[in-house]
Design a protein around this motif. Structure first.
Motif, PDB file in Angstrom:
ATOM      1  N   ASP A  12      29.308  38.541  52.808  1.00  0.00           N
ATOM      2  CA  ASP A  12      29.787  39.645  51.969  1.00  0.00           C
ATOM      3  C   ASP A  12      29.161  40.970  52.347  1.00  0.00           C
ATOM      4  OD1 ASP A  12      27.277  38.974  51.201  1.00  0.00           O
ATOM      5  OD2 ASP A  12      27.655  39.054  49.044  1.00  0.00           O
ATOM      6  N   LYS A  18      38.049  42.104  48.911  1.00  0.00           N
ATOM      7  CA  LYS A  18      38.728  42.792  47.812  1.00  0.00           C
ATOM      8  C   LYS A  18      38.170  42.304  46.479  1.00  0.00           C
ATOM      9  CE  LYS A  18      43.327  43.841  46.012  1.00  0.00           C
ATOM     10  NZ  LYS A  18      44.787  43.566  46.151  1.00  0.00           N
ATOM     11  N   LYS A  19      37.745  43.253  45.676  1.00  0.00           N
ATOM     12  CA  LYS A  19      37.152  42.889  44.384  1.00  0.00           C
ATOM     13  C   LYS A  19      38.225  42.383  43.418  1.00  0.00           C
ATOM     14  CE  LYS A  19      33.286  46.118  44.576  1.00  0.00           C
ATOM     15  NZ  LYS A  19      32.593  47.233  43.895  1.00  0.00           N
ATOM     16  N   LYS A  20      37.870  41.344  42.706  1.00  0.00           N
ATOM     17  CA  LYS A  20      38.770  40.798  41.695  1.00  0.00           C
ATOM     18  C   LYS A  20      38.746  41.689  40.448  1.00  0.00           C
ATOM     19  CE  LYS A  20      38.212  35.990  43.120  1.00  0.00           C
ATOM     20  NZ  LYS A  20      37.809  34.613  42.695  1.00  0.00           N
ATOM     21  N   PRO A  21      39.902  41.842  39.814  1.00  0.00           N
ATOM     22  CA  PRO A  21      39.917  42.650  38.586  1.00  0.00           C
ATOM     23  C   PRO A  21      39.093  41.988  37.486  1.00  0.00           C
ATOM     24  CG  PRO A  21      42.010  41.500  38.851  1.00  0.00           C
ATOM     25  CD  PRO A  21      41.223  41.274  40.122  1.00  0.00           C
ATOM     26  N   GLU A  22      38.484  42.822  36.688  1.00  0.00           N
ATOM     27  CA  GLU A  22      37.657  42.309  35.608  1.00  0.00           C
ATOM     28  C   GLU A  22      38.532  41.605  34.574  1.00  0.00           C
ATOM     29  OE1 GLU A  22      35.357  45.375  33.907  1.00  0.00           O
ATOM     30  OE2 GLU A  22      34.217  45.781  35.733  1.00  0.00           O
ATOM     31  N   GLN A  23      38.128  40.460  34.161  1.00  0.00           N
ATOM     32  CA  GLN A  23      38.852  39.686  33.172  1.00  0.00           C
ATOM     33  C   GLN A  23      38.243  39.894  31.787  1.00  0.00           C
ATOM     34  OE1 GLN A  23      38.924  35.612  34.438  1.00  0.00           O
ATOM     35  NE2 GLN A  23      40.329  35.996  36.142  1.00  0.00           N
TER      36      GLN A  23
END
Length: 283
Positions: A12, A18-23
């Motif tokens: 990393d 690509k960052k995952k969207p915050e849940q």
């Protein structure tokens, strides 16, 4: 390349991932929705009211929003007056200690709900479907209504219909169903108002008819009626009104009364004025 000294880079650090969207935390979102006012986004304060779509509000914030409609969010635009909301009768949870001050030496369970179902004791925290009855405002779980089927409210014993059931914080198909039921309730209210107006008008007409009949009866009592055996021609008042009527020929008149007039037989024997009337014929 900056990797001197025996350092081993991680993947990393070398590859841009690509960052995952915050849940969102679903539990936190549910707890916020069931404990906070839809208008102010502040903790609910009694008295608590609900709209036809099942959203929860503090009554104070609803009143402020009606006075200044610019403060109402899109989720509360459908509220036009206080008739569009219903005061809710909630059952407090005896195990809820949220109002007490937190202490460092004890455990405070933040997942406890301040209200429960009065029938089966489920907590109103968003994990279970809750609803209220538009007819009385009592709040209970949907499971209680389904398991204990009755046409009366389980808490106050007031009758209700299926269209009076409003699901709290409804979403998706439930929200569409709540909109449909709200339209049905409004149409039923209009029909009931129209029926009441028609009934009041009919009662007023009946009262006026009764009053007029009473007046006619009073007038009939005041007006003397002719006997059924006596015809109009036999009426003495009618006879006296005729031009050929004569007192001398009247069988009901006395002789003393007839002697006053010159048509009486005693008038031929008189030589002076009559004792009652002055007749210049004898002077």
């Amino acid at each position: 390349m900056g990797c001197d000294g025996g350092t081993i880079p991680r993947r990393d650090e070398l590859v841009r991932v690509k960052k995952k969207p915050e849940q969102k935390d679903k539990d936190a979102e549910l707890a916020f929705k069931w404990r906070h006012c839809t208008i102010r986004q502040l903790p609910l304060q009694s008295p608590i009211v609900g709209c036809s779509l099942g959203r929860l509000y503090s009554k104070e914030s609803v009143l402020e929003g009606l006075l200044d409609r610019n403060t109402l969010p899109e989720s509360a635009v459908h509220i036009k007056n206080l008739k569009d909301v219903k005061n809710l009768t909630l059952t407090p949870n005896p195990a809820f200690d949220g109002d007490k001050a937190e202490k460092g030496d004890g455990y405070n369970d933040g997942g406890k709900s301040p209200y429960i179902c009065p029938v089966i004791g489920l907590e109103m925290n968003g994990k279970y479907k809750f609803c209220f009855l538009w007819s009385c405002g009592c709040v209970m779980s949907e499971r209680a209504l389904k398991e204990v089927k009755s046409a009366l409210c389980h808490k106050c014993q007031q009758p209700f219909e299926e269209t009076d059931i409003v699901i709290l914080n409804a979403e998706g198909n439930d929200l569409d169903l709540m909109k449909e039921r709200a339209g049905i309730r409004k149409s039923n209210q209009k029909k009931s108002k129209k029926k009441k107006l028609d009934d009041s008008e009919s009662t007023e007409e009946k009262k006026t008819d009764e009053v007029s009949k009473k007046k006619i009866k009073k007038e009939d009592k005041l007006i003397p009626k002719l006997n059924t055996n006596e015809t109009k021609a036999d009426d003495p008042a009618y006879k006296k009104a005729k031009s050929n009527y004569s007192v001398a020929k009247d069988p009901k008149a006395t002789e003393v009364f007839k002697s006053i007039f010159t048509t009486h037989k005693s008038a031929t024997e008189q030589d002076k004025a009559h004792w009652v009337t002055y007749n210049p014929f004898y002077n």
